[in-house]
Design a protein around this motif. Structure first.
Motif, PDB file in Angstrom:
ATOM      1  N   TYR A 148      89.149  62.177 -38.927  1.00  0.00           N
ATOM      2  CA  TYR A 148      89.770  63.214 -38.101  1.00  0.00           C
ATOM      3  C   TYR A 148      89.547  62.912 -36.617  1.00  0.00           C
ATOM      4  O   TYR A 148      90.460  63.019 -35.789  1.00  0.00           O
ATOM      5  N   ARG A 169      89.172  66.980 -33.827  1.00  0.00           N
ATOM      6  CA  ARG A 169      89.968  67.119 -35.064  1.00  0.00           C
ATOM      7  C   ARG A 169      91.425  67.390 -34.689  1.00  0.00           C
ATOM      8  O   ARG A 169      91.693  68.033 -33.703  1.00  0.00           O
ATOM      9  N   GLU A 191      94.150  63.159 -44.983  1.00  0.00           N
ATOM     10  CA  GLU A 191      92.705  63.340 -45.185  1.00  0.00           C
ATOM     11  C   GLU A 191      92.372  64.231 -46.366  1.00  0.00           C
ATOM     12  O   GLU A 191      91.210  64.496 -46.644  1.00  0.00           O
ATOM     13  N   LYS A 214      99.640  64.524 -35.876  1.00  0.00           N
ATOM     14  CA  LYS A 214      98.493  65.270 -36.419  1.00  0.00           C
ATOM     15  C   LYS A 214      98.818  65.817 -37.805  1.00  0.00           C
ATOM     16  O   LYS A 214      97.973  65.778 -38.713  1.00  0.00           O
ATOM     17  N   ASP A 224      96.541  64.545 -40.786  1.00  0.00           N
ATOM     18  CA  ASP A 224      95.736  65.592 -41.426  1.00  0.00           C
ATOM     19  C   ASP A 224      96.038  65.679 -42.914  1.00  0.00           C
ATOM     20  O   ASP A 224      95.135  65.868 -43.741  1.00  0.00           O
ATOM     21  N   ARG A 253      85.294  61.722 -43.681  1.00  0.00           N
ATOM     22  CA  ARG A 253      86.433  62.556 -43.316  1.00  0.00           C
ATOM     23  C   ARG A 253      86.329  62.997 -41.852  1.00  0.00           C
ATOM     24  O   ARG A 253      87.332  62.989 -41.115  1.00  0.00           O
TER      25      ARG A 253
END
Length: 346
Positions: A302, A346, A288, A281, A285, A298
């Motif tokens: 996610y 997310r 992004e 993650k 993350d 986006r």
């Protein structure tokens, strides 16, 4: 009378010191020969097997700073092999400077270390280390065996856990696989992590160059995370390139295939399988933050990254991902689908 005795004792002491100073290099050579034999015989007690240890001519300065040039040795780190030791270390110059009482500072210049494939430690991604330097603070020499064992233990901890309380610094060049499986140089170095801790880093500019040469689209925020985990860097770069390659091939075979979803899910899935969901993650993350994506793109990325972590946790095989991209209701295939989804992750 006492003054006369003291003068004579002082004269003798000065004469002895003068003789020692004049003969310091010869004495050092003799001591080094003895030290080499002892080191070779007892190195296994500190977790290293050494043989064929050779050095250049040892010199000792008037301040008793010992310089040992051209140190070469064959070695194995850990359990000894059944056959000959095939890995090698070369040190252009090793200097030992007296510090506090019964302490010495060690400085090694131009270290070159190469592992034979059969000697490479498990989970260690670098097969060589070149043009390195190691500098220690004052180390006790009363019990050299324990000092060496302590330093080696801290080096191991630093490499395999990436953080350790230590009183040394080093840097050197390692190689990562870049474009067309060619190896590219990257600087590996220690930095202060606060509280007396040291950690390893890879130079960000080197990772940027390797990513560019490999045609791998990775942003600086992601590369900064990768730079903090040098032992994971080669695998992360391979996974990133693999995800981009398989998604590109799928698109070439079927122009309507949702390659963006495939790329993100394969990437996140493999990162989670290899390093765990939390680290996956963090990497995805950070990716992004790249410019150029719309809010819906986006959100889609996610969500698909999170779905991929679920796939990894539930035992999905990589070979099943391509069909899941088309069939699973959990996957978002286009940004236009985002507006109608109430289950965004997310």
């Amino acid at each position: 009378m006492w003054r006369s005795v003291l003068r004579k004792v002082g004269a003798v002491a000065l004469a002895v010191l003068f003789c020692l100073w004049l003969g310091r290099n010869h004495i050092a050579e003799s001591l080094m020969d003895d030290a080499v034999r002892v080191v070779e015989a007892k190195s296994h007690k500190v977790g290293v097997e050494l043989t064929n240890v050779k050095t250049g001519q040892v010199s000792v300065s008037p301040t008793f700073e010992v310089t040992v040039p051209d140190v070469v040795a064959d070695f194995d780190w850990g359990e000894p092999n059944s056959d000959q030791l095939r890995s090698q270390i070369e040190i252009e110059e090793l200097t030992m400077k007296p510090a506090l009482p019964a302490h010495v500072r060690v400085d090694m210049h131009h270290i070159n270390l190469s592992f034979h494939p059969g000697d490479l430690p498990a989970d260690f991604p670098f097969d060589s280390f070149s043009d390195g330097r190691f500098q220690s603070s004052a180390l006790p020499v009363v019990n050299p065996k324990e000092t060496i064992k302590l330093v080696l233990g801290r080096v191991r901890t630093l490499f395999f856990e990436n953080e350790v309380e230590a009183d040394f610094n080093f840097f050197g060049t390692v190689q990562l696989v870049g474009a067309d499986d060619e190896k590219e140089d990257a600087l590996l170095y220690t930095e202060d992590a606060g509280g007396g801790e040291k950690r390893l880093r890879l130079k960000l500019e080197d990772l940027q160059r390797i990513a560019k040469n490999s045609n791998v689209r990775v942003g600086d925020d992601t590369l900064r995370v990768i730079s903090e985990y040098p032992l994971r860097a080669p695998v992360i770069m391979f996974i990133t390139k693999h995800a981009q390659t398989v998604s590109k091939k799928a698109k070439e075979q079927d122009a309507a295939f949702p390659d963006d979803a495939y790329r993100h899910i394969t990437w996140s899935y493999l990162l989670a399988k290899t390093f765990g969901a939390e680290f996956a993650k963090r990497i995805t993350d950070s990716h992004e933050t790249l410019d150029g994506n719309t809010p819906n793109e986006r959100s889609m990325d996610y969500h698909n990254n999170a779905v991929a972590r679920e796939f990894a946790a539930s035992g999905v095989k990589e070979s099943e991902i391509r069909s899941l991209i088309l069939e699973s209701p959990r996957v978002i295939r286009t940004p236009e689908e985002v507006a109608g989804r109430s289950d965004l992750l997310r």
